[in-house]
Design a protein around this motif. Structure first.
Motif, PDB file in Angstrom:
ATOM      1  N   THR A   7      30.764 -92.724   6.706  1.00 31.39           N
ATOM      2  CA  THR A   7      31.432 -92.877   5.415  1.00 31.39           C
ATOM      3  C   THR A   7      30.688 -93.971   4.679  1.00 31.39           C
ATOM      4  N   ASP A  12      28.041 -97.371  -7.816  1.00 34.79           N
ATOM      5  CA  ASP A  12      27.128 -96.270  -8.097  1.00 34.79           C
ATOM      6  C   ASP A  12      25.862 -96.753  -8.776  1.00 34.79           C
ATOM      7  N   VAL A  17      21.656 -92.276  -2.183  1.00 34.76           N
ATOM      8  CA  VAL A  17      21.494 -91.179  -1.224  1.00 34.76           C
ATOM      9  C   VAL A  17      20.134 -91.281  -0.553  1.00 34.76           C
ATOM     10  N   SER A  34      27.390 -82.880   3.985  1.00 36.00           N
ATOM     11  CA  SER A  34      27.938 -84.060   3.311  1.00 36.00           C
ATOM     12  C   SER A  34      28.796 -83.646   2.133  1.00 36.00           C
ATOM     13  N   LEU A  36      29.621 -85.872  -1.315  1.00 40.91           N
ATOM     14  CA  LEU A  36      29.286 -87.117  -1.997  1.00 40.91           C
ATOM     15  C   LEU A  36      29.795 -87.049  -3.438  1.00 40.91           C
ATOM     16  N   PHE A  43      30.335 -95.020  -5.804  1.00 39.40           N
ATOM     17  CA  PHE A  43      29.746 -93.898  -5.082  1.00 39.40           C
ATOM     18  C   PHE A  43      30.426 -93.852  -3.723  1.00 39.40           C
ATOM     19  N   GLY A  45      31.086 -91.210  -0.087  1.00 37.25           N
ATOM     20  CA  GLY A  45      30.722 -89.971   0.574  1.00 37.25           C
ATOM     21  C   GLY A  45      31.011 -89.975   2.055  1.00 37.25           C
ATOM     22  N   ILE A  47      29.196 -88.107   5.440  1.00 37.90           N
ATOM     23  CA  ILE A  47      27.953 -87.443   5.846  1.00 37.90           C
ATOM     24  C   ILE A  47      28.000 -87.174   7.345  1.00 37.90           C
TER      25      ILE A  47
END
Length: 170
Positions: A7, A12, A17, A34, A36, A43, A45, A47
């Motif tokens: 996580t 952002d 990434v 993922s 995202l 940001f 996400g 994964i």
């Protein structure tokens, strides 16, 4: 292979990434899947990464070095090979935004031992009506031991109660 679930959260900006992907790749990990998103300037996400068992601790340590750029939490995946067979329930929810919609829906699902596999939600302006609209798309896993029609009926009952439209995929 060992499966790790990452996580990630941070302010952002471009390159986040790429930074995670570089660390994963440099340590022999494979980016499997993922989700995202940018949410309110942050940001975030989840994964899924696979890595050789002997390199998983090395990868965990390297991901920790992203602190300051991103906060990364690493979780070992616990795949349950003995899990009972399950079916998928997919539905959408659309209605005037109000406090408690997600709480009410997740409570009904949990009461039937239904697990949310994926959920995407958003609120947006309702241009023609004023106010805000809430929309959710939910994919859930229903154990074979649970009566699927009972779950569907309960979701439809709830939709009437909280005054939202629910569209169940058949």
């Amino acid at each position: 292979m060992t499966t790790l679930v990452l996580t990630v959260v941070g302010n952002d900006r471009a390159g986040l990434v790429a930074a995670v992907a570089e660390v994963v790749g440099d340590h022999g990990g494979n980016w499997e899947s993922s989700q995202l998103a940018e949410l309110a300037g942050a940001f975030a996400g989840v994964i899924e990464v696979s890595v050789a068992p002997e390199r998983s601790e090395e990868l965990r340590a390297a991901l920790g070095e992203l602190e300051g750029l991103l906060t990364v939490a690493v979780h070992a995946s616990e795949e349950d090979a003995d899990a009972a067979p399950a079916r998928t329930l997919e539905f959408t929810v659309l209605g005037n935004d109000r406090v408690g919609i997600v709480r009410d829906i997740s409570k009904v699902l949990g009461a039937h031992d239904v697990s949310i596999e994926r959920m995407a939600t958003e609120t947006r302006d309702a241009a023609m009506f004023g106010g805000r609209l809430f929309e959710a798309t939910i994919v859930a896993t229903v154990p074979d031991s649970v009566d699927l029609e009972s779950v569907r009926d309960e979701i439809e009952r709830l939709a009437t109660e909280i005054q939202v439209d629910v569209t169940l995929a058949r």
